[in-house]
Write a protein that holds these residues in place. Structure first.
Motif, mmCIF file in Angstrom:
data_model
loop_
_atom_site.group_PDB
_atom_site.id
_atom_site.type_symbol
_atom_site.label_atom_id
_atom_site.label_comp_id
_atom_site.label_asym_id
_atom_site.label_seq_id
_atom_site.Cartn_x
_atom_site.Cartn_y
_atom_site.Cartn_z
ATOM 1 N N THR A 56 2.632 7.798 -6.331
ATOM 2 C CA THR A 56 1.248 8.254 -6.317
ATOM 3 C C THR A 56 0.291 7.142 -6.766
ATOM 4 O OG1 THR A 56 1.334 8.988 -8.611
ATOM 5 C CG2 THR A 56 2.028 10.569 -6.918
ATOM 6 N N LYS A 57 -0.988 7.449 -6.656
ATOM 7 C CA LYS A 57 -2.016 6.511 -7.115
ATOM 8 C C LYS A 57 -1.844 6.223 -8.601
ATOM 9 C CE LYS A 57 -7.024 5.865 -7.337
ATOM 10 N NZ LYS A 57 -8.360 6.428 -6.995
ATOM 11 N N ARG A 58 -1.532 7.252 -9.380
ATOM 12 C CA ARG A 58 -1.345 7.067 -10.823
ATOM 13 C C ARG A 58 -0.196 6.120 -11.113
ATOM 14 N NH1 ARG A 58 1.855 10.102 -14.655
ATOM 15 N NH2 ARG A 58 1.154 9.645 -16.790
ATOM 16 N N VAL A 59 0.909 6.274 -10.377
ATOM 17 C CA VAL A 59 2.058 5.389 -10.572
ATOM 18 C C VAL A 59 1.660 3.944 -10.284
ATOM 19 C CG1 VAL A 59 4.351 4.774 -9.701
ATOM 20 C CG2 VAL A 59 3.766 7.177 -10.097
ATOM 21 N N ILE A 60 0.922 3.745 -9.210
ATOM 22 C CA ILE A 60 0.489 2.397 -8.829
ATOM 23 C C ILE A 60 -0.453 1.813 -9.880
ATOM 24 C CG2 ILE A 60 -0.892 1.104 -7.142
ATOM 25 C CD1 ILE A 60 0.359 2.960 -4.989
ATOM 26 N N GLU A 61 -1.365 2.629 -10.378
ATOM 27 C CA GLU A 61 -2.310 2.158 -11.387
ATOM 28 C C GLU A 61 -1.618 1.782 -12.694
ATOM 29 O OE1 GLU A 61 -4.989 5.436 -11.601
ATOM 30 O OE2 GLU A 61 -6.328 4.658 -10.032
ATOM 31 N N LYS A 62 -0.572 2.502 -13.045
ATOM 32 C CA LYS A 62 0.152 2.239 -14.291
ATOM 33 C C LYS A 62 1.115 1.058 -14.175
ATOM 34 C CE LYS A 62 -1.318 5.687 -16.911
ATOM 35 N NZ LYS A 62 -1.944 5.513 -18.242
ATOM 36 N N SER A 63 1.452 0.684 -12.944
ATOM 37 C CA SER A 63 2.414 -0.412 -12.739
ATOM 38 C C SER A 63 1.637 -1.726 -12.642
ATOM 39 C CB SER A 63 3.239 -0.141 -11.481
ATOM 40 O OG SER A 63 3.866 1.123 -11.556
ATOM 41 N N LYS A 64 1.223 -2.225 -13.760
ATOM 42 C CA LYS A 64 0.258 -3.327 -13.832
ATOM 43 C C LYS A 64 0.751 -4.627 -13.207
ATOM 44 C CE LYS A 64 -2.692 -0.815 -16.150
ATOM 45 N NZ LYS A 64 -3.953 -0.343 -15.525
ATOM 46 N N ASN A 65 2.068 -4.843 -13.204
ATOM 47 C CA ASN A 65 2.598 -6.116 -12.721
ATOM 48 C C ASN A 65 3.107 -6.051 -11.285
ATOM 49 O OD1 ASN A 65 2.945 -8.829 -13.606
ATOM 50 N ND2 ASN A 65 5.166 -8.539 -13.618
ATOM 51 N N LEU A 66 3.002 -4.872 -10.688
ATOM 52 C CA LEU A 66 3.618 -4.643 -9.376
ATOM 53 C C LEU A 66 2.917 -5.432 -8.267
ATOM 54 C CD1 LEU A 66 5.864 -2.991 -8.004
ATOM 55 C CD2 LEU A 66 4.172 -1.190 -7.602
ATOM 56 N N LYS A 67 3.725 -6.143 -7.493
ATOM 57 C CA LYS A 67 3.191 -6.973 -6.402
ATOM 58 C C LYS A 67 3.713 -6.543 -5.029
ATOM 59 C CE LYS A 67 3.122 -10.962 -9.526
ATOM 60 N NZ LYS A 67 3.682 -10.167 -10.665
ATOM 61 N N MET A 68 4.879 -5.901 -5.020
ATOM 62 C CA MET A 68 5.478 -5.521 -3.751
ATOM 63 C C MET A 68 6.287 -4.245 -3.883
ATOM 64 S SD MET A 68 8.569 -7.164 -1.590
ATOM 65 C CE MET A 68 8.928 -6.602 0.075
ATOM 66 N N VAL A 69 6.221 -3.411 -2.836
ATOM 67 C CA VAL A 69 7.080 -2.229 -2.726
ATOM 68 C C VAL A 69 7.869 -2.373 -1.436
ATOM 69 C CG1 VAL A 69 7.197 0.264 -2.516
ATOM 70 C CG2 VAL A 69 5.418 -0.780 -3.954
ATOM 71 N N SER A 70 9.185 -2.458 -1.561
ATOM 72 C CA SER A 70 10.060 -2.500 -0.397
ATOM 73 C C SER A 70 10.614 -1.098 -0.192
ATOM 74 C CB SER A 70 11.193 -3.506 -0.603
ATOM 75 O OG SER A 70 12.070 -3.505 0.509
ATOM 76 N N LEU A 71 10.164 -0.448 0.870
ATOM 77 C CA LEU A 71 10.608 0.913 1.156
ATOM 78 C C LEU A 71 11.973 0.901 1.833
ATOM 79 C CD1 LEU A 71 7.303 2.475 2.531
ATOM 80 C CD2 LEU A 71 8.187 2.607 0.205
ATOM 81 N N TRP A 72 12.863 1.713 1.317
ATOM 82 C CA TRP A 72 14.203 1.888 1.908
ATOM 83 C C TRP A 72 14.110 3.022 2.919
ATOM 84 C CZ3 TRP A 72 18.393 5.530 1.411
ATOM 85 C CH2 TRP A 72 19.671 5.010 1.724
ATOM 86 N N SER A 73 13.213 2.827 3.891
ATOM 87 C CA SER A 73 12.933 3.886 4.868
ATOM 88 C C SER A 73 11.998 3.342 5.930
ATOM 89 C CB SER A 73 12.278 5.093 4.186
ATOM 90 O OG SER A 73 11.010 4.748 3.657
ATOM 91 N N THR A 74 11.861 4.136 6.987
ATOM 92 C CA THR A 74 10.852 3.823 8.006
ATOM 93 C C THR A 74 9.522 4.476 7.640
ATOM 94 O OG1 THR A 74 12.535 3.687 9.744
ATOM 95 C CG2 THR A 74 10.261 4.014 10.450
ATOM 96 N N GLY A 75 9.570 5.743 7.244
ATOM 97 C CA GLY A 75 8.352 6.472 6.900
ATOM 98 C C GLY A 75 7.717 5.964 5.619
ATOM 99 N N TYR A 76 6.400 6.102 5.551
ATOM 100 C CA TYR A 76 5.680 5.665 4.352
ATOM 101 C C TYR A 76 4.685 6.722 3.891
ATOM 102 C CZ TYR A 76 2.619 4.096 8.166
ATOM 103 O OH TYR A 76 1.869 4.025 9.313
ATOM 104 N N ASP A 77 4.981 7.978 4.206
ATOM 105 C CA ASP A 77 4.089 9.067 3.816
ATOM 106 C C ASP A 77 4.231 9.447 2.347
ATOM 107 O OD1 ASP A 77 6.629 9.870 5.179
ATOM 108 O OD2 ASP A 77 6.144 11.822 4.326
ATOM 109 N N LYS A 78 5.224 8.908 1.654
ATOM 110 C CA LYS A 78 5.440 9.241 0.252
ATOM 111 C C LYS A 78 4.879 8.187 -0.706
ATOM 112 C CE LYS A 78 7.728 13.042 1.115
ATOM 113 N NZ LYS A 78 7.124 14.366 0.828
ATOM 114 N N ILE A 79 4.039 7.300 -0.199
ATOM 115 C CA ILE A 79 3.379 6.320 -1.054
ATOM 116 C C ILE A 79 1.887 6.346 -0.754
ATOM 117 C CG2 ILE A 79 3.937 4.457 0.587
ATOM 118 C CD1 ILE A 79 3.869 2.522 -1.801
ATOM 119 N N ASP A 80 1.073 6.253 -1.795
ATOM 120 C CA ASP A 80 -0.378 6.234 -1.623
ATOM 121 C C ASP A 80 -0.775 4.839 -1.142
ATOM 122 O OD1 ASP A 80 -3.195 6.065 -1.996
ATOM 123 O OD2 ASP A 80 -3.098 7.714 -3.439
#
Length: 311
Positions: A56-80
């Protein structure tokens, strides 16, 4: 560089070795029980590998150092994605890995439903010897909604069984129609003429509840619906009503509005429904391809040559 596999993702020893060459690695083999637990798992990670968890947006906001998300999937409807873009976080997916597996799963549903395999098996195990008249696929009409990699493979298999193929897609290509011997039609034409309808499209605002009460009323009473895409492209309440009233003959569902479905979901008790746990692409071969590409994406990102980026 800190890399965290935040939830269940199949990472074999060879893939783990690849990841460890890229930095400090932490792997969690299960789903986090809460959003706070997910935030704690991510911590100060630079890169996360995500299998099933909603980001969610909250997860992204709290992950201050995050630079990349590698999805183990084709769909991306579960990420803001809006929140990720705002933070400048690169999000990648695996565009193609499970098409063959999902297409095979579609026909597993189809054969189980039209050949009454579950009923026959239960009957024989109960020491009964009752035969039920079934039907052939040859000459039947298969309606495919969405015509990407999976839809195309389903069409190819369907032609092998002598089926007529109707396709509804937002971007029909004449070359595909000729090469695969399919006919592009409107959604209503597909729904009213198909014996079997299978969905292969992403979940978006436009596809939400694509099949509802109105659409089910157009279908043949002998039709069956197969969904291996996303649960929310079908109005589940309308589907249940159609199945219970005889408006629709049967359904094969690998996906649901809520996963897993609640224990009081009527779908769990209907004899004309076959259910699987969002596992159509969960084969040894597809999992291997998915994990390999997800790690490829991380390597390319760190090389400054990112690939499979979701824009």
């Amino acid at each position: 560089m800190k890399i965290v596999a935040i939830d269940f993702a199949d990472i074999d020893e060879s893939c783990l070795i690849r990841l460890k060459k890229l930095g400090q690695v932490a792997i969690y083999p299960d789903l986090p029980k809460s959003e706070d637990e997910l935030i704690s798992r991510i911590g100060d990670a630079d890169i996360i590998l995500r299998g099933w968890t909603t980001i969610t947006k909250r997860v992204i906001e709290k992950s201050k150092n995050l630079k990349m998300v590698s999805l183990w999937s084709t769909g991306y409807d579960k990420i803001d994605m809006d929140a990720a873009r705002e933070r400048g976080i690169t999000v990648t997916n695996v565009p193609e890995y499970g098409s063959q597996s999902v297409a095979e799963h579609v026909f597993a549903f189809i054969f189980s439903l039209i050949k009454k395999i579950p009923q026959y098996s239960a009957s024989v195990k109960n020491r009964e010897w009752k035969r039920i008249q079934t039907t052939e696929l040859k000459g039947k009409t298969l309606g495919i909604i969405g015509f990407g990699n999976i839809g195309s493979k389903v069409a190819t298999i369907g032609k092998c069984f002598g089926m007529n193929i109707l396709v509804y897609t937002r971007s029909p290509k004449k070359s595909n129609a000729k090469e695969l011997d399919v006919t592009f039609v409107s959604l209503n034409v597909l729904l009213s003429n198909s014996d079997i309808i299978t969905l292969h499209l992403p979940y978006t605002k436009e596809t939400h509840g694509l099949l509802g009460a109105k659409e089910f009323s157009i279908m043949k009473k002998t039709a069956i619906v197969v969904n291996t895409s996303r649960g929310n492209v079908i109005d589940e309440s309308a589907l249940i009503s159609a199945l219970m009233s005889g408006t629709l003959a049967g359904a094969g569902l690998d996906v649901f509005e809520r996963e897993p479905p609640s224990k009081d979901n009527p779908l769990l008790k209907l004899d004309n429904v076959i259910l699987t746990p969002h596992s159509a692409s969960y084969t040894k071969e597809a999992i291997g391809r998915c994990t390999t590409t997800a790690i490829d994406n991380i390597e390319k990102f760190l090389e400054g040559k990112p690939q499979n980026i979701i824009r």
